[in-house]
Design an enzyme around this catalytic site. Sequence first.
Site: not given
Ligand code: AMP
Length: 272
Positions: A21-22, A24, A27-28, A140-141, A176-177
């Site tokens: 979801m951007g 970034l 983690g991403h 993380k999720d 986390s974003s």
């Molecule tokens: P999001 O943009 O938050 O929807 O996350 C996109 C992807 O990045 C999802 O697969 C999340 O599980 C992963 N993600 C988010 N935060 C982390 C993190 N701290 N470490 C590893 N992967 C992450």
Amino acid sequence: MQSRAGQLKRAGRTIAFVPTMGFLHEGHLSLMRIGRERADTLVASIFVNPTQFAPGEDFEAYPRDMQRDLAMARSVGVDIVFTPDDTMMYAQGFQTYVSLEELPRGLCGQSRPIFFRGVATVVAKLFNIVGPDIAVFGEKDFQQLAVIRRMVKDLNFGIEIVGGPTVREADGLAMSSRNAYLRPEERPAALSLHDALRQSQAMVRAGERRADAIIAAAERHIASFAVNTIDYIAIADPDTLEDMASVDRPARMALAVKVGATRLIDNMALGR
Ligand code: AMP
């Protein structure tokens, strides 16, 4: 995107995919590095998916910075960034959703009842558009990763799902974003999620097996910060996500806490 992916495939190139979801962060990028190693072409998507937010949640406020994101994606070797808009993904008259029966019931599904339907639907659409051979998701999720693995199996997507370990800040806070929402004075309270998980791991290593005792200790620690409101703390089977009464085999401890106005989640393996 769909026709470009078709061309790539006809040329014999494999595709790895990282949906996001951007806004970034490292983690991403860690997931993108995993994808980069695993296929010829690396595709990432940036789409803040409206169907996984309930009214009153932070869809409008969700942090966005496309220029920065594109530069970061480029820096880790992403070949294509797919950035659809809402009307492209959900045209007028849209009415087809993917929903799972059991996995979304507990944990985050309790307080976010439409969340996993939105996630499964958008990921299914993205898989059909991007046509990847492998897709990388963060541990993380944890519940989301389980939902995607199940959906891929149940609907025969034929895509290998790879889980990437949680990347943390130096102090242990899971990246986390949404950490951008935290006020500086809320930071110690936010850290209590990681501290409680580490403390639980230590209890298991010291011989404690009773899930209720481990959860009660975690609750005490997290609730000792006045800004924290616990959504849930659970010890669950890593595959079915069903509650476990005893940590007599590998388990996953997962929690969600509102730190002030910011809802954070985290999880860790126990008993391994
Ligand atoms: P999001 O943009 O938050 O929807 O996350 C996109 C992807 O990045 C999802 O697969 C999340 O599980 C992963 N993600 C988010 N935060 C982390 C993190 N701290 N470490 C590893 N992967 C992450």
